[in-house]
Design an enzyme around this catalytic site. Structure first.
Site, PDB file in Angstrom:
ATOM      1  N   CYS A 253     -49.243-139.511 -37.030  1.00 34.83           N
ATOM      2  CA  CYS A 253     -49.385-139.105 -38.426  1.00 34.83           C
ATOM      3  C   CYS A 253     -48.120-138.348 -38.857  1.00 34.83           C
ATOM      4  O   CYS A 253     -47.468-137.701 -38.053  1.00 34.83           O
ATOM      5  CB  CYS A 253     -50.573-138.215 -38.708  1.00 34.83           C
TER       6      CYS A 253
ATOM      7  N   GLU B 292     -46.779-153.317 -24.831  1.00 31.44           N
ATOM      8  CA  GLU B 292     -46.741-152.527 -26.062  1.00 31.44           C
ATOM      9  C   GLU B 292     -46.392-153.368 -27.280  1.00 31.44           C
ATOM     10  O   GLU B 292     -46.989-153.204 -28.343  1.00 31.44           O
ATOM     11  CB  GLU B 292     -45.666-151.422 -25.946  1.00 31.44           C
TER      12      GLU B 292
ATOM     13  N   LYS C 154     -45.857-143.211 -32.159  1.00 33.74           N
ATOM     14  CA  LYS C 154     -44.690-142.739 -31.415  1.00 33.74           C
ATOM     15  C   LYS C 154     -44.958-141.421 -30.695  1.00 33.74           C
ATOM     16  O   LYS C 154     -44.531-141.222 -29.569  1.00 33.74           O
ATOM     17  CB  LYS C 154     -43.529-142.569 -32.398  1.00 33.74           C
TER      18      LYS C 154
ATOM     19  N   ARG D 161     -44.618-142.830 -36.923  1.00 38.82           N
ATOM     20  CA  ARG D 161     -45.587-141.893 -36.347  1.00 38.82           C
ATOM     21  C   ARG D 161     -47.025-142.330 -36.580  1.00 38.82           C
ATOM     22  O   ARG D 161     -47.962-141.739 -36.035  1.00 38.82           O
ATOM     23  CB  ARG D 161     -45.382-140.504 -36.935  1.00 38.82           C
TER      24      ARG D 161
ATOM     25  N   GLU E 215     -42.190-150.097 -16.033  1.00 44.35           N
ATOM     26  CA  GLU E 215     -41.673-149.909 -17.384  1.00 44.35           C
ATOM     27  C   GLU E 215     -41.498-151.266 -18.085  1.00 44.35           C
ATOM     28  O   GLU E 215     -41.795-151.401 -19.277  1.00 44.35           O
ATOM     29  CB  GLU E 215     -40.350-149.119 -17.326  1.00 44.35           C
TER      30      GLU E 215
ATOM     31  N   TRP F 238     -52.327-142.152 -38.545  1.00 37.06           N
ATOM     32  CA  TRP F 238     -52.766-142.868 -37.354  1.00 37.06           C
ATOM     33  C   TRP F 238     -54.200-142.388 -37.141  1.00 37.06           C
ATOM     34  O   TRP F 238     -54.435-141.211 -36.870  1.00 37.06           O
ATOM     35  CB  TRP F 238     -51.884-142.503 -36.166  1.00 37.06           C
TER      36      TRP F 238
ATOM     37  N   ASN G 235     -52.415-133.406 -39.919  1.00 35.03           N
ATOM     38  CA  ASN G 235     -52.218-134.058 -38.615  1.00 35.03           C
ATOM     39  C   ASN G 235     -53.000-133.252 -37.597  1.00 35.03           C
ATOM     40  O   ASN G 235     -52.974-132.018 -37.654  1.00 35.03           O
ATOM     41  CB  ASN G 235     -50.749-134.010 -38.183  1.00 35.03           C
ATOM     42  N   GLY G 236     -53.636-133.922 -36.662  1.00 36.59           N
ATOM     43  CA  GLY G 236     -54.364-133.199 -35.617  1.00 36.59           C
ATOM     44  C   GLY G 236     -55.843-133.514 -35.680  1.00 36.59           C
ATOM     45  O   GLY G 236     -56.275-134.454 -36.352  1.00 36.59           O
TER      46      GLY G 236
ATOM     47  N   HIS H 291     -52.082-157.786  -1.728  1.00 38.46           N
ATOM     48  CA  HIS H 291     -53.351-157.068  -1.551  1.00 38.46           C
ATOM     49  C   HIS H 291     -54.256-157.230  -2.772  1.00 38.46           C
ATOM     50  O   HIS H 291     -55.026-156.339  -3.098  1.00 38.46           O
ATOM     51  CB  HIS H 291     -53.077-155.594  -1.252  1.00 38.46           C
TER      52      HIS H 291
ATOM     53  N   LYS I 196     -43.351-152.211 -21.560  1.00 41.54           N
ATOM     54  CA  LYS I 196     -42.633-152.644 -22.779  1.00 41.54           C
ATOM     55  C   LYS I 196     -43.262-153.924 -23.320  1.00 41.54           C
ATOM     56  O   LYS I 196     -43.489-154.059 -24.518  1.00 41.54           O
ATOM     57  CB  LYS I 196     -41.146-152.912 -22.499  1.00 41.54           C
TER      58      LYS I 196
HETATM   59  C1  G6P Z   1     -46.524-142.635 -26.803  1.00 43.41           C
HETATM   60  C2  G6P Z   1     -45.333-143.530 -27.107  1.00 43.41           C
HETATM   61  C3  G6P Z   1     -44.618-143.886 -25.809  1.00 43.41           C
HETATM   62  C4  G6P Z   1     -44.215-142.633 -25.054  1.00 43.41           C
HETATM   63  C5  G6P Z   1     -45.432-141.728 -24.811  1.00 43.41           C
HETATM   64  C6  G6P Z   1     -45.017-140.364 -24.279  1.00 43.41           C
HETATM   65  O1  G6P Z   1     -47.497-143.349 -26.121  1.00 43.41           O
HETATM   66  O2  G6P Z   1     -45.749-144.694 -27.769  1.00 43.41           O
HETATM   67  O3  G6P Z   1     -43.453-144.647 -26.091  1.00 43.41           O
HETATM   68  O4  G6P Z   1     -43.634-142.977 -23.843  1.00 43.41           O
HETATM   69  O5  G6P Z   1     -46.131-141.495 -26.031  1.00 43.41           O
HETATM   70  O6  G6P Z   1     -44.271-139.714 -25.275  1.00 43.41           O
HETATM   71  P1  G6P Z   1     -43.267-138.539 -25.036  1.00 43.41           P
HETATM   72  O7  G6P Z   1     -42.763-138.194 -26.407  1.00 43.41           O
HETATM   73  O8  G6P Z   1     -44.051-137.421 -24.414  1.00 43.41           O
HETATM   74  O9  G6P Z   1     -42.195-139.034 -24.148  1.00 43.41           O
END
Ligand code: G6P
Length: 619
Positions: free
Chosen positions: A2, A499, A614, A27, A492, A75, A101-102, A515, A496
C-alpha cells in the site's frame, strides 16, 4: 505494501497525488483512490484496478480541484479489492477522510461497539472502522492534558490510543481545509518538506520530484501539516524527535528510462550497483573491508561465536549465500531463519551471537519483529538494507546500506546481488579478524572487483537467453538445481520464475532430486542446472545424467571453456569463470533474464505480478 501520498500547499493537489501514486504503485495495485478538499467540501474518487486503468481515468472524466488532499494505492488485507473497499474511507458524518497502510487488529471489537451505537459501514475494511473512531473522538469533549493540539490532531491521537495493530495514516477533515494529519506505528510514513508546501508519503520516491528534504517519522509520531509548518507530537512515552534528512537519489533513479520494465532496467543496473556496494569499502592494504556504520570493534567482531541471519523472500536467498560465506571464510556457525518463523519460535541462541537482518526495503514486518525480538534478548543487530532511513535501518544497532538506488520491480534483482556483494565483504572482514589468510582474502577481493565487467558479458547475451525463454515459455513446471554456492541461486531462479510468470518452479540441491522430486521429471519439464567448473563439477554431471535419462530437457549455466557440457544438454548459457564463493553474483543473472523473458512471452505484467507487493508491512 500500500502507498500513501498527501499534499498541502498552493498547487493543485490532484496531479501531484496521482503522479505520486503512480510511483508508489509497485507497493500495491489492487485499487487506488484520493480525497481532495475544495474549501469545506471533501471530493473523493476511488476505483478498483491499477491507477491508469481506474483512478486516473475517473479523475479525467470528473476532475477535482483543491490544494489539500490524500491518496492511496492498495494491496488488500481486510476486504476484497473492490471500489467500496478502496481508500479513502470516511467517518460516520462524512467529515473526516483517511487513508491507511497496515492492519488494525482489534477492529472487530471497535466495530461491534460502534455498530451498537448506530454506526453504519460502507466497506469491510479495518480502515473504515478507524475513520469512524477518529470521527467519534472528534465529536467528544477533548482532554488535551494541557497541550494545545489542533482538534483534528487531538481526535487522531485519541483514536490511535484505542487501536492495536499497525498503521501509517493520512487524515483530512472538511472543517479544517488547511490541515493534514499523519501518524505511524509499524508502517513507514515520511514528510516531504517543501517551500510553502508539505507532503506526506509512505515512500520517498513519491515526493522526490518535488523536494529532497524529508523527515522519517518514528513509531508513535503524529504529524500536523499546514503549507508552511509541521508539528510533531508523540503517542509514546518519549517526546518526538524531528530530524530533516536529504534523499540520496533523485527522481530520475525511479524512472524506467528506455527500458520496457523496471525489472529489466534493474537487471541491467547490476554492474553499477555492485560497484556502488563495493565503493570505499575495500581495503587492499590490510586485505579487508571497511564499513562505516558497523558499530562493532575488532574485539567485538572477534568475540562472535554464531551468526543468525533473519530475512524473507529474495533476501533470505542472499542470506543462504551468506551462510556458506561466513562458514568458509570465518568458520563461524550460521543459522539462516525465515523471519516469520523466528519471531514466534523460542530458538535458543548462543550468548555471543550477532544477528544480521537482510532486507531491501527495511520495512518487512516479520524481519522487523525478528530484529526487535533479537534486541530484546540482548544481541547486537546489524542491518543490511537498501532503503535509507527505513525502520529496520534505524532500529538496528549498526548497518550497511546497499546504495543500489530505488528498486521498483516487485521481483527483486539488483538488491540480491548487492546483498551478496556486501555479505562477501563482511565475511572477508570477519575472516580476517580470525583465520582467513591475506592471500585468500585478496583473491576474493580481486574476484569481486572483476564482477561488474563479467556481469556485462552475461547481460550482452540477452538475446540468446530470450530465445531459450521463448522455447520454454509455455511449460507448466520448471526445476532449478545447484550445489553449494549454486544452491541458493537455484532457489532464487525458481522464485523469480514463480513470481512473475506464474509457472510452478522448484529450486533444489542437485543431489537431493533423487529423493523425491525426480519423480516429476518428464520430457515436458525443463531443468536449469547450475554447473560451474568447480570441485563438484563431476558430481553435478551425474545429477544431470539422471535427469537426461528420464528425458527431461536441460538448460545448463556453465563456465566459458567447458567443452563437455554442450553435448549433454539442450541449451547452454556460458558465463565467465570465477571463484566458487563469487559464483552467485554471476550465476543469478541468466536466471533473472530467463524469468523476465518467459514472463514477457506469456504476456504477464512483469513489474506488477499478481497478488504480490514490493514491501510487505503486514505479518
Ligand atoms: C516481498 C517482495 C520480495 C522480497 C521480500 C522481502 O515478498 O516481493 O521481492 O524479497 O518481500 O523484502 P525485503 O524488503 O525485506 O528484502
Amino acid at each position: 505494501m500500500c502507498g500513501i501520498v498527501g499534499y498541502i500547499g498552493k498547487q493543485e493537489a490532484t496531479p501531484i497525488i496521482i503522479e505520486g501514486l503512480r510511483r508508489l504503485e509497485y507497493r500495491g495495485y489492487d485499487s487506488a483512490g484520493l480525497v481532495v478538499l475544495r474549501e469545506n467540501d471533501l471530493q473523493t474518487r476511488k476505483k478498483k484496478g491499477k491507477i491508469d486503468e481506474g483512478l486516473a481515468r475517473l479523475v479525467l472524466e470528473s476532475p477535482l480541484t483543491g490544494t489539500t488532499g490524500i491518496g492511496h494505492t492498495r494491496w488488500a488485507t481486510h476486504g476484497a479489492p473492490t471500489d467500496e473497499n478502496s481508500h479513502p474511507h470516511f467517518d460516520q458524518t462524512g467529515r473526516i477522510g483517511i487513508v491507511h497502510n497496515g492492519v488494525i487488529e482489534n477492529f472487530d471489537q471497535i466495530k461491534d461497539r460502534l455498530l451498537s451505537e448506530g454506526h453504519t459501514f460502507q466497506s469491510a475494511t479495518d480502515t473504515e472502522v478507524l475513520a469512524h473512531l477518529i470521527g467519534e473522538y472528534y465529536d467528544k469533549p477533548r482532554s488535551r492534558n494541557g497541550e494545545s493540539l489542533h482538534p483534528l490532531t487531538d481526535a487522531v491521537m485519541g483514536a490511535l490510543r484505542e487501536v492495536i495493530g499497525t498503521y501509517g495514516i493520512g487524515v483530512v477533515c472538511s472543517e479544517h481545509p488547511g490541515i493534514l494529519v499523519g501518524a505511524r506505528r509499524g508502517s513507514p510514513l515520511i514528510v516531504g518538506v517543501g517551500d510553502g508546501e508539505n507532503f506526506l508519503t509512505s515512500d520517498t520516491s513519491a515526493v522526490v520530484a518535488h523536494t529532497r528534504q524529508v523527515i522519517y517519522l518514528n513509531d508513535y509520531d503524529v504529524i500536523t501539516l499546514t503549507p508552511e509548518r509541521f508539528t510533531v507530537n508523540s503517542l509514546g512515552t518519549d517526546s518526538a524527535k524531528v530530524q530533516i534528512s536529504q534523499i540520496e537519489f533523485g527522481a530520475e533513479a525511479s524512472e524506467k528510462g528506455d527500458f520496457p520494465h523496471y525489472m529489466l532496467k534493474e537487471i541491467f543496473e547490476q554492474p553499477r550497483t555492485v560497484e556502488n556496494a563495493l565503493r570505499g569499502r575495500v581495503d587492499k592494504e590490510e586485505v579487508t573491508a571497511k564499513f562505516g556504520g558497523l558499530n562493532l570493534s575488532t574485539a567485538e567482531l572477534r568475540a562472535i561465536d554464531q551468526i543468525v541471519i533473519l530475512a524473507c523472500g529474495t533476501s533470505w536467498h542472499a542470506a543462504l549465500v551468506g551462510e556458506y560465506l561466513f562458514e568458509e571464510f570465518a568458520h563461524i556457525p550460521v543459522e539462516v531463519e525465515y523471519a516469520s518463523e523466528f519471531r514466534y519460535r523460542n530458538a535458543p541462541i548462543e550468548k555471543n551471537t550477532l544477528v544480521l537482518a537482510i532486507t531491501q526495503s527495511g520495512e518487512t514486518a516479520d524481519t522487523l519483529a525478528g530484529v526487535r525480538e533479537s534486541k530484546r534478548r540482548g544481541h547486537p543487530v546489524l542491518a543490511i538494507c537498501n532503503v535509507v532511513g527505513s525502520t529496520i535501518a534505524r532500529e538496528a544497532h549498526g548497518g550497511i546500506y546497499l546504495h543500489a538506488g530505488p528498486e521498483i520491480g516487485v521481483a527483486s534483482t539488483k538488491a540480491f546481488t548487492s546483498q551478496v556483494t556486501i555479505l562477501t565483504m563482511l565475511a572477508v572482514l570477519m575472516g580476517r579478524v580470525r583465520m582467513l589468510s591475506s592471500r585468500r582474502g585478496l583473491q576474493v577481493i580481486k574476484a569481486l572487483e572483476e564482477v561488474p565487467a563479467q556481469m556485462e558479458k552475461i547481460l550482452a547475451q540477452k538475446d540468446h537467453i530470450k530465445a531459450i525463454a521463448q522455447k520454454y515459455a509455455h511449460v507448466e513446471d520448471f526445476f532449478f538445481l545447484g550445489r553449494q554456492y549454486s544452491f541458493p541461486v537455484a532457489l532464487e531462479g525458481a522464485l523469480k520464475l514463480k513470481e512473475i510468470s506464474y509457472i510452478h518452479a522448484e529450486g533444489y540441491p542437485a543431489a537431493e532430486m533423487k529423493h523425491g522430486p525426480i519423480a516429476m521429471i518428464d520430457e515436458k519439464t525443463p531443468t536449469v542446472i547450475l554447473i560451474p567448473t568447480d570441485s563438484l563439477y563431476d558430481k553435478t554431471i551425474s545429477n544431470l545424467q539422471e535427469i537426461k535419462a528420464r528425458k527431461g530437457p536441460l538448460i545448463a549455466v556453465a563456465n566459458e571453456g567447458d567443452s563437455r557440457i554442450a553435448s549433454m544438454v539442450e541449451d547452454v548459457i556460458y558465463i565467465p569463470a570465477t571463484l566458487d564463493p563469487i559464483f552467485p553474483l554471476l550465476g543469478v543473472i541468466p536466471l533473472q533474464l530467463l524469468a523476465y523473458y518467459i514472463a514477457v512471452e506469456r504476456g504477464c505484467d512483469v513489474d506488477k505480478p499478481r497478488n504480490l507487493a514490493k514491501s510487505v508491512t503486514v505479518e
